[in-house]
Design an enzyme around this catalytic site. Structure first.
Site, short mmCIF file in Angstrom:
data_model
loop_
_atom_site.label_atom_id
_atom_site.label_comp_id
_atom_site.label_asym_id
_atom_site.label_seq_id
_atom_site.Cartn_x
_atom_site.Cartn_y
_atom_site.Cartn_z
N ASP A 634 0.85 -1.19 0.00
CA ASP A 634 0.00 0.00 0.00
C ASP A 634 0.89 1.24 0.00
O ASP A 634 1.92 1.29 0.69
CB ASP A 634 -0.90 0.00 1.24
CG ASP A 634 -1.92 1.12 1.18
OD1 ASP A 634 -2.70 1.16 0.22
OD2 ASP A 634 -1.91 1.96 2.11
N LEU A 635 0.49 2.26 -0.85
CA LEU A 635 1.22 3.53 -0.89
C LEU A 635 0.65 4.42 0.21
O LEU A 635 -0.47 4.95 0.09
CB LEU A 635 1.08 4.20 -2.26
CG LEU A 635 1.62 3.40 -3.46
CD1 LEU A 635 1.33 4.13 -4.75
CD2 LEU A 635 3.12 3.21 -3.31
N ASP A 678 -4.40 2.49 -4.97
CA ASP A 678 -3.00 2.65 -4.57
C ASP A 678 -2.46 1.38 -3.92
O ASP A 678 -1.50 1.42 -3.16
CB ASP A 678 -2.84 3.84 -3.62
CG ASP A 678 -3.64 3.66 -2.34
OD1 ASP A 678 -3.37 4.38 -1.39
OD2 ASP A 678 -4.54 2.78 -2.31
#
Length: 749
Positions: A634-635, A678
């Site tokens: 995950d960003l 994302d």
């Protein structure tokens, strides 16, 4: 009988002597004619004929250049200036130069006195027919001979002007006068004619203008020669005997005769050639001797005929009634009797001559061992192009068993053989049709079934190799950027070839024009097969065309001369079209498959393909007891980054991270996916837990090199354990990712 032979031999000697003397007379009388007339006349004719052809060829080159200039700049104002400039520089080679628009209306020209402005070609059927030919032509065309305004004869040379897309814009035309534009270049060649080969009319005659426009036969009383070049015929003109020498040439599908007229005195017999008188005297004496020996021979023949008639009457009545050709020969093969049917077939003079089969068959019946052994033999024989006979020979033996004669019967089997040939030809064509249908059926199945280009091309090559005389074959695909053909799936080559540059004119025409290139005998030509280490004697190149565009070629070669017949080339063209359809279908399938499984922003696999791939890898891990890890990434703070720097910057960040994943994981072993907005996923196979952690660490270091502000990474890694489902391993990785975010760390397992 001895006197008969003597008279016959003397007659033959006298005839041979007579013929020999006549040949000497003919040779002596014509030798000087050929030296004085043919040699000099042909030299003058060919010189003038070459000049006429050169003038026409110059105008063809000029009109092509002018037409191409007009194609680049077709504005009317520029056309007017260009035509005037061209006419002034033409030095009198044309009478006028004109511009005709796309509707057949004469719009512009120079000089004005030879340009009827506004004239529509529709006003004349012949003019409109010529204009339609020009409209549909790709090159310049000559018109039929026409009458010009001054009464002279001439012709029109026109060139179609088209735009870059091939649309017809109009035509530029030269008006050429035979007398002014061509005749002025002949330097007063005497007795020279130009004849239009299409209708036989005389279009140029400077010394006899009254015959211009008339047919050659009307003036000279004879037809034009049928030979193409270098012929002559005797004619009558102005109550004088002479000869006309001819030369014929063609340009742009139009032909002309050039001719030279001579009135040399060829018809004197005595006095033209010195010494011919002695030949005439000897000839007269031999004629007298020939007549005398002929009379003696006829007299002796009548005596012999009366004697033979008595012996043959009974045999003739018995055998003459047989309704087929019959011959009786002695033991040497000389014919002693022939009925009427045999005389009709072999000629009236067959009796007393050798058997007509002796020189026509390698084992004639009279010498055949089977005739000696079995007493009869049968063979077929053709005496002309239209008749076939079955010849049966029977031996006639004497009291001691020796061969004394032969009886021969001929039966006409022409119609039977023709019927057999028609049946054979029908069977051959039917077999060919079935063979072609089978090939197309097998190829159709391959087009429908295959979704992989390599396996499809391999099956096609196997099919072609099985049914055609091919020793080398390959398919090559066009690389437009480098103008090269990328070779694929070579069969029969002894060395590897990466590509073949399009340097050869014929191969370039296949790619650019979609034409078929066939070289039936490559000896003396450049052979493509030599690039592959194969000596080929005939080569065939067919374009692969899909959606009106050539994307490759099918190359076939054989070690035999003229290996591909016209029928073979026809079916191979159809096969090439089907191959093109199959390859195009496979390309479309691959594109659709790629669109269905790939994320268009990052280039990584999409979420749909993630579930399919994960299911396959879980099943493999369960079956092989192999290690399997699922990594969810995950960003962190991506939404704040997006809100701060904008969506374009956010898309750039996602693309950059997708490239990081592609460059970090193992190609063909691990798989990277865009799981959500994302969120990303990576499937790692055949790795221990430490290896999975190293991959996550490597991804973090590579991402930090980009220095994206406020954005970080969180990893959740789950390891497959026996009995886990796809949903279970996803849930485990998701929990690990959540734990990593809660702790504020980088990686959680």
């Amino acid at each position: 009988m001895d006197r008969l032979k003597l008279y016959r031999n003397l007659l033959i000697i006298s005839i041979v002597g007579l013929v020999t003397l006549m040949l000497f007379m003919h040779y002596s009388a014509t030798r000087e004619v050929r030296n004085l007339f043919l040699q000099e006349g042909y030299e003058r004719l060919l010189s003038a004929s070459h000049l006429v052809r050169t003038v026409l060829e110059e105008n063809i080159s000029k009109i092509r250049l002018l037409g191409r200039e007009l194609e680049r700049n077709p504005r009317l104002a520029d056309i007017r200036s260009l035509l005037k400039s061209f006419y002034e520089e033409s030095e009198g080679s044309v009478l006028a130069v004109q511009w005709i628009d796309r509707n057949g209306v004469l719009k512009e020209g120079f000089p004005p006195e030879h340009t009827p402005y506004g004239y529509s070609f529709r006003e004349s059927k012949s003019s409109w027919a010529f204009f339609e030919k020009v409209l549909n032509s790709k090159d310049a065309l000559f018109s039929n001979s026409i009458t010009l305004s001054e009464g002279d004869l001439g012709l029109t040379l026109a060139y179609p002007v088209k735009d870059e897309e091939g649309n017809f814009l109009g035509a530029v035309a030269f008006i050429i006068s035979y007398s002014k534009n061509i005749g002025s270049r002949l330097f007063r060649v005497k007795n020279f004619l130009i004849i239009d080969a299409q209708d036989g009319s005389i279009v140029f005659s400077p010394e006899r203008p009254f015959i211009v426009g008339k047919k050659f036969k009307e003036v000279f009383g004879v037809e034009l020669p049928s030979t193409e070049r270098y012929s002559y015929i005797p004619v009558n003109l102005e109550e004088r005997k002479g000869f006309v020498l001819f030369d014929k040439f063609s340009l742009l599908s139009k032909s002309w005769y050039t001719a030279f007229v001579s009135f040399d005195p060829f018809y004197t017999l005595f006095g033209f050639v010195p010494g011919i008188g002695i030949y005439a005297v000897l000839t007269f004496l031999f004629i007298i001797a020939t007549v005398a020996f002929m009379l003696l021979l006829f007299k002796e023949l009548r005596v012999q005929k009366r004697k033979l008639k008595k012996d043959r009457d009974f045999t003739g009545r018995a055998l003459g009634s047989i309704g087929m050709p019959l011959l009786i020969m002695d033991s040497t093969g000389k014919v002693s009797f022939a009925n009427d049917f045999a005389k009709d077939l072999f000629g009236e003079g067959i009796e007393g001559k050798q058997c007509p089969f002796l020189l026509r068959y390698p084992y004639p019946c009279v010498l055949h061992e089977k005739l000696e052994k079995d007493g009869e033999v049968t063979q077929e024989l053709s005496f002309d192009e239209n008749k076939v006979f079955e010849i049966s020979c029977f031996s006639i033996k004497g009291e001691g068993g020796g061969l004394e004669g032969i009886l021969s019967l001929a039966r006409d089997v022409t119609e039977t053989r023709k019927s057999e040939y028609r049946l054979w030809d029908l069977a051959r064509r039917l077999e060919r049709k079935i063979w072609e249908e089978h090939i197309l059926f097998e190829l159709s199945k391959a087009v429908v079934v295959h979704r992989d280009r390599g396996s499809f091309v391999t099956e096609v090559m196997d099919l072609i190799y099985a049914y055609f005389p091919v020793t080398l074959a390959f398919i090559a695909f066009l690389d437009d950027r480098w103008r090269a053909l990328k070779v694929e799936k070579v069969r029969g080559g002894r060395k590897e070839v990466k590509d073949v540059l399009i340097l050869e004119k014929g191969l370039s025409r296949v790619v650019d024009m979609g034409e078929v290139l066939y070289i039936p005998d490559t000896r003396g030509f450049f052979s493509i097969g030599k690039n592959f280490g194969v000596d080929t004697l005939s080569e065939l190149v067919l374009p692969l065309i899909a959606r009106k565009s050539t994307f490759g070629v099918l190359f076939l070669a054989s070690d035999k001369v003229n290996a591909f017949s016209e029928e073979d080339r026809g079916i191979l063209r159809t096969i090439a079209d089907m191959i093109a359809i199959g390859i195009d279908n496979i390309s479309l399938y691959e594109k659709l498959n790629s669109l269905a499984t790939t994320d268009d922003l990052t280039g990584l696999y999409n979420r749909r393909f993630f579930y399919k791939r994960l299911s396959e890898e879980v099943a493999r891990a369960k079956r092989q007891k192999a290690d399997l890890f699922l990594m969810l990434i995950d960003l962190d703070n991506f939404k704040r980054y997006n809100d701060t720097f904008g969506h374009i910057a956010g898309d750039k960040l996602l693309k950059s991270f997708g490239k990081v994943l592609e460059d970090t994981i193992r190609k063909g072993v691990d798989y990277a996916f865009r799981y959500g907005g994302d969120e990303f996923a990576v499937i790692l196979t055949s790795l221990p837990e430490e290896g999975a952690l190293k991959v996550a660490d490597r991804i973090s270091r590579e991402f930090e090199r980009y220095e994206f502000e406020i954005v970080g990474l969180s990893f959740g890694i789950a390891q497959y354990e026996e009995g886990m489902t796809e949903e279970a391993i996803i849930a485990a990785a998701d929990i690990a990712l959540y734990e990593a975010k809660r702790r504020g760390g980088r990686i959680a397992v």
